[in-house]
Design an enzyme around this catalytic site. Structure first.
Site, PDB file in Angstrom:
ATOM      1  CD  GLU A 488      -2.872  -1.487   2.180  1.00  0.00           C
ATOM      2  OE1 GLU A 488      -2.332  -0.815   3.349  1.00  0.00           O
ATOM      3  OE2 GLU A 488      -3.939  -2.133   2.193  1.00  0.00           O
ATOM      4  CE  LYS A 601       0.941  -1.186   5.448  1.00  0.00           C
ATOM      5  NZ  LYS A 601      -0.482  -0.985   5.030  1.00  0.00           N
TER       6      LYS A 601
HETATM    7  C1  BGC Z   1      -2.196  -4.253   5.268  1.00  0.00           C
HETATM    8  C2  BGC Z   1      -3.416  -5.071   4.509  1.00  0.00           C
HETATM    9  C3  BGC Z   1      -4.100  -5.503   5.585  1.00  0.00           C
HETATM   10  C4  BGC Z   1      -4.649  -4.722   6.618  1.00  0.00           C
HETATM   11  C5  BGC Z   1      -5.319  -5.403   7.811  1.00  0.00           C
HETATM   12  C6  BGC Z   1      -2.816  -3.319   6.301  1.00  0.00           C
HETATM   13  O1  BGC Z   1      -1.769  -2.665   7.144  1.00  0.00           O
HETATM   14  O2  BGC Z   1      -1.712  -3.506   4.359  1.00  0.00           O
HETATM   15  O3  BGC Z   1      -2.861  -6.013   3.672  1.00  0.00           O
HETATM   16  O4  BGC Z   1      -5.318  -6.161   4.790  1.00  0.00           O
HETATM   17  O5  BGC Z   1      -3.757  -4.209   7.016  1.00  0.00           O
HETATM   18  O6  BGC Z   1      -4.633  -6.233   8.249  1.00  0.00           O
END
Ligand code: BGC
Length: 769
Positions: A488, A601
């Site tokens: 992300e 990330k």
């Molecule tokens: C992650 C996602 C995940 C979400 C909930 C985020 O920090 O990047 O991949 O779905 O957290 O765990």
């Protein structure tokens, strides 16, 4: 990072009263049973820093969306599994002074979670302002055998005084969520009743109109005898209380046993809730605390029989892995396909307790291997039940003809997430949901699941992918524009490799499934064609074209796929060369700087390489790992596990172990300084994966169980248990030997270090390399 949990093979132990760490401990010592969960709040009053958390599975409130800048397509609300009636409360007064550890002098304090038996205990000695010293010992559990029941045994000993102790067990429904978007209270009272030792409180959520009735019953014992002094009662809106006083002499001890039942309108008609709760309370009272605990404990022992992992030679690691398994078993029990697994389970408010792609990508494998088949199947059925909503979700974004886009975040199938770059663009989640169907069938052999349940979901997702790509005249390829991958820290990129790869994989798999259904279930397939207005010829022709002509960004020089177009334009300085002050970048850097950086990330391109290992040579796996891992900051708890598995696969055993350590004790050592928000439940599934799939090298390749095990140098041995094809296997690795003990009558074909064997029923086979 903290390091205050005492190492023990089966227990989580905290010594000494540390109010500044209380929220962390409240998360760590949470207990639950898949139907409800409870943070480790104190039974007695506590005016210090605390976050109360009692959660009832499936009971949520649609908290109105709060965003700075509204975008068309945003959902109206974010669903939250909300803080519910506090059933644990027991007020204690000693000679008229209320016990409150925030104001008393705490002379000793121990908190302990016995993971083997699912029991939370607390023992402390405190001196009140009036000089009275007491020793308190409390035990509590939420039953995994009778899932509506919570039980507390709370003992108070008068250490240096004689006098009066007043106990007041209560139910308090006047609770709030700290993360409420508009400081609203989410509950209104429906009814309350209290008389003698029993009380009932029914509350209803605003908007969603779920009702939860909580009942309580208590008894007060002195010297093992029931105290028969008068019980008086108090009540006010959303609150009921019983109150009893008892005289004690110095050295004397009293015990409060409080039993509760939590029953919701998810399972019973609203008009019957109170009656049903009374029945549950009556049954619990008849059984009594000890018998309730006995059946709860035996159920836990049963769970450990199929899911335990043993490590010899490293207590911290042993505690870590058992903690992960314990929490996964506490969070989801798979009896109800309407329930799912929130990233924080029932241990905090963050992420609202609702469903993310985490379930399919990180949790499903654990339940597949350690629980009855129905448990993982229900995770799939959950998504199937949301198919219509996924289609509507896609329609809102302009897709048509039954294309389905599953939400990024949901509880009932509706999208709840509201950041455009994720809500609309982090669409690889659709691939994870499709892959989960394959994963389940590959593991269980239950191909009938495809007819038609699995197929319907695959069709909707394939239709989405085929509309989401577009033909690039310039590239003469299909491209996928404007996406966010699992990483992300990049938004709105073109041609994210993982998204495109899993999209194409979905199309291929759906074609395979169609062939299978036409052969094995021709009539049913015909029905599906009609029901979904499936134009097999034209639609599958288009899918085949996409499969053949999809564009993937690639660097031929390095022999790797690129995370997205233009990735090589970045300044590729590895994370190791950043200064300590820069990390974690999500706290230290502006979003703008993060987006332009190469830092990743969590596994992104490597997510595909992990899922589809068989499609890549060892050399390819290695070159991708060598390129991407050094650029990865692992700032999602879901990151290290995938890297640990891949590192094991390419022979980087030290790296695999290092990555494993980052996930195994993530919460116990508060590695990311955020355990106070709740535990990283879904990443615990990842920890289990890095153990079994990383160290154990376990994969199921074309329905066949394969192992490529190694053991971290510092360990003497490890052993894990899995269910596979109806057999129950115990897999052990020491420095020199790998063995499989088949606890069932069923013969299991396996591949170990590339060689094929068969493990007969009740046989133990040893292998050396
Ligand atoms: C992650 C996602 C995940 C979400 C909930 C985020 O920090 O990047 O991949 O779905 O957290 O765990």
């Amino acid at each position: 990072m903290k390091n205050y949990v005492i190492h023990h093979e089966w227990k989580i132990i905290e010594e000494g009263f540390k109010p500044e760490l209380n929220r962390i401990s409240e998360s760590l010592f949470s207990i639950g049973n898949g139907k409800m969960g409870q943070r480790a709040n104190f039974e007695e009053k506590y005016s210090g820093d605390t976050m109360n958390g009692t959660y009832v599975a499936g009971i949520y409130y649609p908290d109105k969306t709060r965003v700075g800048w509204w975008k068309n397509g945003y959902p109206e609300y974010f669903a939250k599994i909300i803080n519910s009636t506090n059933w644990i409360g027991i007020g204690i007064k000693i000679n008229g002074e209320e016990l409150d550890l925030a104001t008393a002098k705490v002379l000793s304090f121990t908190r302990e979670l016995d993971m083997q038996h699912g029991l939370l205990s607390r023992r402390f000695v405190a001196e009140l302002k009036n000089g009275n010293q007491i020793e308190v010992c409390s035990h509590r559990f939420v039953s995994v055998a009778a899932t509506e029941i919570g039980a507390i045994r709370y003992t108070v000993k008068a250490l240096n005084f004689s006098g009066e102790i007043e106990v007041s067990p209560f139910l308090d429904g006047d609770v709030v969520n700290e993360d409420s978007n508009y400081d609203e209270k989410f509950w209104v009272e429906v009814s309350r009743a209290v008389g003698g030792a029993e009380g009932y409180l029914t509350v209803e959520t605003l908007k969603t109109e779920f009702q939860v009735c909580t009942g309580m019953w208590f008894q007060l014992l002195k010297n093992g005898e029931k105290v028969d002094s008068k019980i008086s009662n108090r009540d006010k809106e959303k609150y009921v209380e019983a109150l009893q006083k008892v005289k004690v002499s110095e050295g004397g001890e009293i015990v409060v046993e409080k039993l509760s039942a939590t029953v919701s309108s998810l399972y019973y008609e609203k008009e019957n809730l109170v009656e049903r709760t009374k029945e549950a309370i009556d049954l619990a009272v008849d059984a009594g605390y000890d018998a309730l605990f006995e059946s709860h404990k035996n159920r836990w022992l049963g769970k450990w029989k199929t899911s335990d992992i043993k490590i010899e030679g490293d207590v911290a690691a042993q505690q870590g892995i058992r903690f992960n398994i314990f929490q996964l078993n506490q969070t989801y029990s798979g009896e109800d396909e309407r329930l799912n697994i929130g990233p924080k389970g029932f241990t905090g408010e963050k992420y609202g307790g609702v469903t993310y792609w985490d379930t399919e990508a990180y949790c499903l494998p654990f339940y597949l291997s350690t629980a009855p088949q129905k448990v993982s199947k229900n995770l799939l059925v959950y998504r199937h039940k949301h198919l219509q909503k996924a289609i509507e979700n896609a329609e809102k974004l302009g897709f048509k003809n039954g294309a389905a886009l599953y939400p990024m975040v949901t509880i009932n199938g509706e999208e709840c997430h509201n950041e455009w770059e994720i809500t609309f663009e982090e669409i690889h989640r659709n691939g994870a949901i499709a892959y989960a169907i394959y994963d389940y069938i590959n593991y269980t052999g239950d191909k009938e699941y495809l007819a038609p349940t699995g197929f319907e979901v695959l069709l909707g997702i394939s239709r989405f992918w085929s509309q989401r790509v577009n033909w690039s005249a310039e590239k003469q390829r299909y491209v996928m524009l404007g996406v966010t991958g699992p990483n992300e820290y990049e938004n709105n990129v073109n041609n994210n490799f993982h998204t495109s790869y899993i999209a194409v994989w979905t199309l291929k798999y759906t074609l395979e499934v169609i062939d299978y259904l036409k052969k094995e279930f021709p009539f049913l397939f015909e029905e599906m064609v009609k029901k979904w207005k499936f134009n097999e010829l034209t639609e599958t022709e288009q899918w085949k074209d996409i499969i053949e002509k999809m564009y993937y960004p690639r660097d031929e020089k390095r022999g790797i796929y690129l995370q997205q177009d233009g990735f090589l334009d970045k300044d590729l300085t590895p994370v190791a060369e950043l200064s300590e002050e820069d990390l974690p970048i999500n706290q230290k850097w502006s979003w703008d700087r993060i987006l332009r950086s190469p830092y990743i990330k969590q596994a992104d391109t490597l997510q595909s390489l992990y899922l589809f290992q068989e499609n890549f040579t060892s050399e390819e796996l290695k070159s991708h790992f060598d390129f991407y891992e050094p650029l990865t900051v692992h700032e999602s708890s879901l990151s290290p596990c995938i890297h640990s598995i891949l590192a094991a696969r390419i022979g980087y055993q030290k790296k695999s172990y290092e990555m494993y350590l980052r996930t195994a004790r993530l919460d116990l050592d508060d590695y990311n300084n955020d355990t106070e928000d709740g535990l990283h439940i879904t990443s615990m599934g990842g920890t289990w994966m890095s153990f079994v799939m990383g160290f154990g090298g376990m994969r199921v390749v074309n329905g066949r169980l394969t192992f490529n095990p190694f053991i971290p140098e510092s360990w003497k041995s490890y052993a894990f248990r899995i269910d596979f094809g109806g057999a129950h296997l115990e897999v052990t690795k020491t420095a020199s030997i790998f063995s499989i003990l088949n606890h069932s009558e069923i013969e299991v074909p396996v591949t170990i270090w590339g060689e094929e064997y068969r493990i007969k029923g009740n046989e133990i086979k040893e292998f050396k390399k």
